[in-house]
Design a protein around this motif. Structure first.
Motif, PDB file in Angstrom:
ATOM      1  N   VAL A  74     -10.204   9.540  -2.696  1.00 32.10           N
ATOM      2  CA  VAL A  74     -10.576   9.720  -1.292  1.00 32.10           C
ATOM      3  C   VAL A  74     -11.971   9.149  -1.086  1.00 32.10           C
ATOM      4  O   VAL A  74     -12.924   9.545  -1.767  1.00 32.10           O
ATOM      5  N   TYR A  75     -12.076   8.205  -0.152  1.00 34.56           N
ATOM      6  CA  TYR A  75     -13.353   7.577   0.170  1.00 34.56           C
ATOM      7  C   TYR A  75     -13.759   7.986   1.583  1.00 34.56           C
ATOM      8  O   TYR A  75     -13.024   7.750   2.542  1.00 34.56           O
ATOM      9  N   ALA A  76     -14.915   8.604   1.717  1.00 35.49           N
ATOM     10  CA  ALA A  76     -15.390   9.088   3.012  1.00 35.49           C
ATOM     11  C   ALA A  76     -16.689   8.383   3.383  1.00 35.49           C
ATOM     12  O   ALA A  76     -17.618   8.306   2.573  1.00 35.49           O
ATOM     13  N   THR A  77     -16.740   7.858   4.611  1.00 34.40           N
ATOM     14  CA  THR A  77     -17.931   7.172   5.101  1.00 34.40           C
ATOM     15  C   THR A  77     -18.594   8.016   6.176  1.00 34.40           C
ATOM     16  O   THR A  77     -17.938   8.536   7.066  1.00 34.40           O
ATOM     17  N   ARG A  78     -19.909   8.143   6.105  1.00 31.07           N
ATOM     18  CA  ARG A  78     -20.682   8.913   7.067  1.00 31.07           C
ATOM     19  C   ARG A  78     -21.798   8.053   7.629  1.00 31.07           C
ATOM     20  O   ARG A  78     -22.349   7.194   6.925  1.00 31.07           O
ATOM     21  N   ILE A  79     -22.175   8.313   8.875  1.00 37.85           N
ATOM     22  CA  ILE A  79     -23.341   7.690   9.477  1.00 37.85           C
ATOM     23  C   ILE A  79     -24.427   8.748   9.557  1.00 37.85           C
ATOM     24  O   ILE A  79     -24.280   9.757  10.255  1.00 37.85           O
ATOM     25  N   GLU A  80     -25.519   8.542   8.844  1.00 39.20           N
ATOM     26  CA  GLU A  80     -26.596   9.515   8.786  1.00 39.20           C
ATOM     27  C   GLU A  80     -27.869   8.910   9.333  1.00 39.20           C
ATOM     28  O   GLU A  80     -28.063   7.686   9.310  1.00 39.20           O
ATOM     29  N   ASP A 136     -15.106   7.885   8.818  1.00 40.33           N
ATOM     30  CA  ASP A 136     -13.970   7.076   8.384  1.00 40.33           C
ATOM     31  C   ASP A 136     -13.555   7.560   6.992  1.00 40.33           C
ATOM     32  O   ASP A 136     -14.404   7.744   6.118  1.00 40.33           O
ATOM     33  N   VAL A 137     -12.245   7.789   6.811  1.00 40.95           N
ATOM     34  CA  VAL A 137     -11.724   8.260   5.525  1.00 40.95           C
ATOM     35  C   VAL A 137     -10.562   7.375   5.116  1.00 40.95           C
ATOM     36  O   VAL A 137      -9.685   7.062   5.919  1.00 40.95           O
ATOM     37  N   ARG A 138     -10.556   6.966   3.869  1.00 42.40           N
ATOM     38  CA  ARG A 138      -9.475   6.159   3.313  1.00 42.40           C
ATOM     39  C   ARG A 138      -9.047   6.761   1.986  1.00 42.40           C
ATOM     40  O   ARG A 138      -9.820   7.466   1.322  1.00 42.40           O
ATOM     41  N   ILE A 139      -7.809   6.477   1.594  1.00 38.53           N
ATOM     42  CA  ILE A 139      -7.323   6.892   0.279  1.00 38.53           C
ATOM     43  C   ILE A 139      -6.846   5.672  -0.490  1.00 38.53           C
ATOM     44  O   ILE A 139      -6.464   4.656   0.100  1.00 38.53           O
ATOM     45  N   ALA A 140      -6.903   5.777  -1.802  1.00 39.77           N
ATOM     46  CA  ALA A 140      -6.366   4.737  -2.678  1.00 39.77           C
ATOM     47  C   ALA A 140      -5.413   5.383  -3.661  1.00 39.77           C
ATOM     48  O   ALA A 140      -5.764   6.377  -4.329  1.00 39.77           O
ATOM     49  N   LEU A 141      -4.189   4.847  -3.733  1.00 41.35           N
ATOM     50  CA  LEU A 141      -3.184   5.366  -4.658  1.00 41.35           C
ATOM     51  C   LEU A 141      -3.428   4.830  -6.064  1.00 41.35           C
ATOM     52  O   LEU A 141      -4.184   3.874  -6.266  1.00 41.35           O
ATOM     53  N   SER A 142      -2.754   5.428  -7.032  1.00 45.10           N
ATOM     54  CA  SER A 142      -2.926   5.006  -8.424  1.00 45.10           C
ATOM     55  C   SER A 142      -2.452   3.584  -8.656  1.00 45.10           C
ATOM     56  O   SER A 142      -2.887   2.931  -9.611  1.00 45.10           O
ATOM     57  N   ASP A 143      -1.574   3.067  -7.772  1.00 44.62           N
ATOM     58  CA  ASP A 143      -1.102   1.685  -7.926  1.00 44.62           C
ATOM     59  C   ASP A 143      -1.976   0.688  -7.200  1.00 44.62           C
ATOM     60  O   ASP A 143      -1.656  -0.507  -7.136  1.00 44.62           O
ATOM     61  N   ARG A 145      -2.823   0.579  -3.878  1.00 44.16           N
ATOM     62  CA  ARG A 145      -2.678   0.495  -2.427  1.00 44.16           C
ATOM     63  C   ARG A 145      -3.678   1.422  -1.724  1.00 44.16           C
ATOM     64  O   ARG A 145      -3.965   2.516  -2.201  1.00 44.16           O
ATOM     65  N   GLU A 146      -4.205   0.939  -0.596  1.00 45.68           N
ATOM     66  CA  GLU A 146      -5.154   1.721   0.185  1.00 45.68           C
ATOM     67  C   GLU A 146      -4.624   1.954   1.595  1.00 45.68           C
ATOM     68  O   GLU A 146      -3.954   1.088   2.161  1.00 45.68           O
ATOM     69  N   PHE A 147      -4.941   3.125   2.159  1.00 45.65           N
ATOM     70  CA  PHE A 147      -4.501   3.477   3.504  1.00 45.65           C
ATOM     71  C   PHE A 147      -5.621   4.220   4.226  1.00 45.65           C
ATOM     72  O   PHE A 147      -6.340   5.033   3.622  1.00 45.65           O
ATOM     73  N   ALA A 148      -5.757   3.935   5.521  1.00 52.26           N
ATOM     74  CA  ALA A 148      -6.630   4.746   6.362  1.00 52.26           C
ATOM     75  C   ALA A 148      -5.929   6.052   6.675  1.00 52.26           C
ATOM     76  O   ALA A 148      -4.706   6.095   6.836  1.00 52.26           O
ATOM     77  N   VAL A 149      -6.668   7.141   6.765  1.00 58.93           N
ATOM     78  CA  VAL A 149      -6.086   8.458   7.026  1.00 58.93           C
ATOM     79  C   VAL A 149      -6.840   9.148   8.156  1.00 58.93           C
ATOM     80  O   VAL A 149      -8.004   8.847   8.430  1.00 58.93           O
ATOM     81  N   ARG A 164      -3.690  12.828   6.810  1.00 55.76           N
ATOM     82  CA  ARG A 164      -2.402  12.194   7.033  1.00 55.76           C
ATOM     83  C   ARG A 164      -2.592  10.688   7.135  1.00 55.76           C
ATOM     84  O   ARG A 164      -3.478  10.229   7.857  1.00 55.76           O
ATOM     85  N   VAL A 165      -1.765   9.936   6.420  1.00 56.14           N
ATOM     86  CA  VAL A 165      -1.844   8.480   6.465  1.00 56.14           C
ATOM     87  C   VAL A 165      -1.591   8.007   7.892  1.00 56.14           C
ATOM     88  O   VAL A 165      -0.598   8.386   8.522  1.00 56.14           O
ATOM     89  N   ARG A 166      -2.505   7.208   8.400  1.00 55.88           N
ATOM     90  CA  ARG A 166      -2.445   6.776   9.794  1.00 55.88           C
ATOM     91  C   ARG A 166      -1.273   5.840  10.052  1.00 55.88           C
ATOM     92  O   ARG A 166      -0.543   5.981  11.017  1.00 55.88           O
ATOM     93  N   ASP A 167      -1.098   4.865   9.193  1.00 55.55           N
ATOM     94  CA  ASP A 167      -0.009   3.894   9.348  1.00 55.55           C
ATOM     95  C   ASP A 167       0.620   3.662   7.977  1.00 55.55           C
ATOM     96  O   ASP A 167       0.158   2.803   7.219  1.00 55.55           O
ATOM     97  N   PRO A 168       1.672   4.401   7.640  1.00 54.89           N
ATOM     98  CA  PRO A 168       2.262   4.278   6.296  1.00 54.89           C
ATOM     99  C   PRO A 168       2.992   2.969   6.071  1.00 54.89           C
ATOM    100  O   PRO A 168       3.375   2.667   4.941  1.00 54.89           O
ATOM    101  N   LYS A 169       3.189   2.197   7.125  1.00 55.92           N
ATOM    102  CA  LYS A 169       3.856   0.894   7.000  1.00 55.92           C
ATOM    103  C   LYS A 169       5.224   1.022   6.334  1.00 55.92           C
ATOM    104  O   LYS A 169       5.619   0.173   5.526  1.00 55.92           O
ATOM    105  N   GLY A 170       5.926   2.112   6.630  1.00 56.27           N
ATOM    106  CA  GLY A 170       7.255   2.321   6.080  1.00 56.27           C
ATOM    107  C   GLY A 170       7.282   2.859   4.670  1.00 56.27           C
ATOM    108  O   GLY A 170       8.358   3.074   4.111  1.00 56.27           O
TER     109      GLY A 170
END
Length: 489
Positions: A74-80, A136-143, A145-149, A164-170
């Protein structure tokens, strides 16, 4: 990457913040389908100790292979805000150079944590502190692939969040199966999976060192699993699994003097995590139960005075008038010993046990009264919702414009650490840039009096605060301290 640390009895408690734990019932949103999380049946089998060299040499690899695809980064971006000078907080330099010289500038920061896929449509469970304040939060799977959530649930009271994955692309995602964490025993083997220090997905092994640990975080629902499996920064929100590959906990915190693992890690039990996850899966709302009593632990002296063989249980010290506990026949001096046969050692243990019972369920509470033990059937209830008359929002041409309040009731008073008979209105929201914000009002301030009139209810506050007067005499309580102020109208 840094750690949020707390000092506890001379030992630094490092909560893996990476950047910089009642019956929970879900109310289903009408547009969301009901989805069933995977839950393993209780394991009634006997634990076996290895008896041969072959058994000792058995590998965890099959478990890791099955579970690791369900654990994500899980990658989280903050504006400080960052000031342009280290002297910005110095009053002399601010006065000499002027405030404009020390204007703050936005700065982007990133933090790293872990998460666990709990539903195949792309629902991820992690820690609240991993994504707190993130833009902004993103996840990266073990394979890879990255998805915005999107953040669906952020529950600071349990330090859990649902993404929740924003756009699972199927795509469909490999969901983990929840275990019954009440079935854990001290000495059970467990694996911790996450991304410590950002080095990549890592698996560590250990045992359950202890159960029902409290005093770890400032939370109502402390009831942690302790393990000696290595947990480090980056593991927050990751999986603690048993040898069946089922989720038994969400890794959350460590005790450490250095910020690294010393073999004392803590995980939120799966039975609590599952309830928060269900709210995220169904798009529902977390509704917490209310018992309606204040409690304290039973120490050795109290146990002796009550004729108990050993100190344990939650001693009721005060009962909310008209609350569920009073209606069930409880009174001050009762000691709750167990919930549905599960031993209660202290108030935190009772809160957790009640936390995992759904609203409307009948729980069997064992209590000690007058030296005799008895069992009471208790219907788990939610705290009463405030009526419209208990709420008020001020708008228009008023010094209090932009403030929303709620009048205190016993349930709310208990949640805020106040006496059950506390009066006043508590501020629930302050609109940014509003006159109320300019006056210095803050969320959780309790307004006790305006111009010598006691704030007995929201209607009284609304009527008075909407008026235009030359000056306001305000008595309010903030962080337990009562102050009196005079503000021009």
């Amino acid at each position: 990457m840094s750690l949020r640390t707390l000092v506890f009895s001379g030992v630094a408690l490092a909560v893996l913040a990476l950047g910089a734990t009642l019956a929970l019932t879900t109310v289903n949103a009408p547009t969301q389908p009901q989805v069933q999380l995977l839950v393993s049946p209780p394991d009634a089998g006997e634990r076996l100790v290895p008896t041969s060299d072959g058994q000792v040499k058995l590998s965890f690899a099959p478990v890791v292979k099955a579970v690791s695809p369900s654990v994500v980064n899980v990658y989280a971006t903050r504006i400080e805000s960052q000031t342009t000078s280290p002297f910005a907080s110095d009053p002399f330099f601010s006065r000499f150079f002027g405030d404009q010289y020390f204007q703050s500038r936005p700065r982007e920061s990133r933090s790293l944590g872990s998460g666990v896929i709990v539903e195949g449509a792309g629902v991820i469970l992690t820690n609240s502190h991993v994504i707190s304040g993130a833009t902004d939060v993103r996840i990266a799977l073990s394979d890879g692939r990255e998805f915005a959530v999107d953040i669906v649930v952020e529950d600071k009271q349990t330090d859990l969040a649902v993404l929740r994955v924003r756009d699972p692309k199927g795509a469909t995602f490999p969901a983990i199966t929840f275990a019954d964490s009440d079935g854990l025993l001290v000495g059970d083997l467990v694996l911790a999976i996450g991304n410590p220090f950002g080095v990549g997905q890592t698996v560590t092994s250990g045992i359950v060192s202890a159960l029902a640990r409290t005093g770890v975080e400032a939370s109502e629902y402390e009831f942690f699993i302790q393990t000696d499996a290595a947990i480090n920064p980056g593991n927050s929100g990751g999986a603690l699994v048993d040898l069946d590959g089922h989720l038994v906990g969400i890794n959350t915190a460590i005790f450490s003097q250095t910020g690294g693992s010393v073999g004392i890690g803590f995980a939120i039990p799966a039975n609590m995590a599952r309830l928060v996850a269900e709210a995220g899966v169904t798009g529902g709302q977390i509704i917490r139960p209310w018992f309606g009593a204040k409690m304290q632990p039973v120490d050795a002296d109290i146990a002796q005075s009550l004729g108990m063989d050993a100190p344990h249980g939650a001693l009721l010290t005060e009962i909310a008038p008209g609350g569920p506990a009073e209606r069930a026949g409880f009174r001050s001096g009762d000691v709750i010993l167990s919930v549905d046969g599960q031993r209660v050692d202290d108030p935190s243990a009772f809160n957790f046990r009640l936390a995992t019972r759904p609203i409307g369920q009948i729980a069997r509470l064992e209590r000690l009264r007058g030296g005799a033990e008895e069992t009471v059937e208790f219907t788990v209830e939610a705290a009463p919702a405030p009526s419209d008359a208990a709420l008020a929002t001020i708008s228009g041409n008023s010094r209090f414009s932009g403030v929303s309040v709620r009048q205190l009731d016993p349930a709310l008073a208990e949640a805020k650490g106040l006496p059950y008979d506390a009066t006043g209105v508590i501020i629930t929201a302050v609109a940014p840039g509003s006159p109320a914000e300019g006056m210095g009002l803050r969320v959780d301030d309790i307004i006790l009096s305006l111009n010598d009139r006691d704030m007995v209810d929201a209607a009284t506050f609304s009527s008075l605060a909407s008026q235009r007067v030359r000056t306001w005499q305000i008595i309010l309580q903030r962080n337990g301290r009562v102050t009196r102020s005079i503000v021009s109208g």
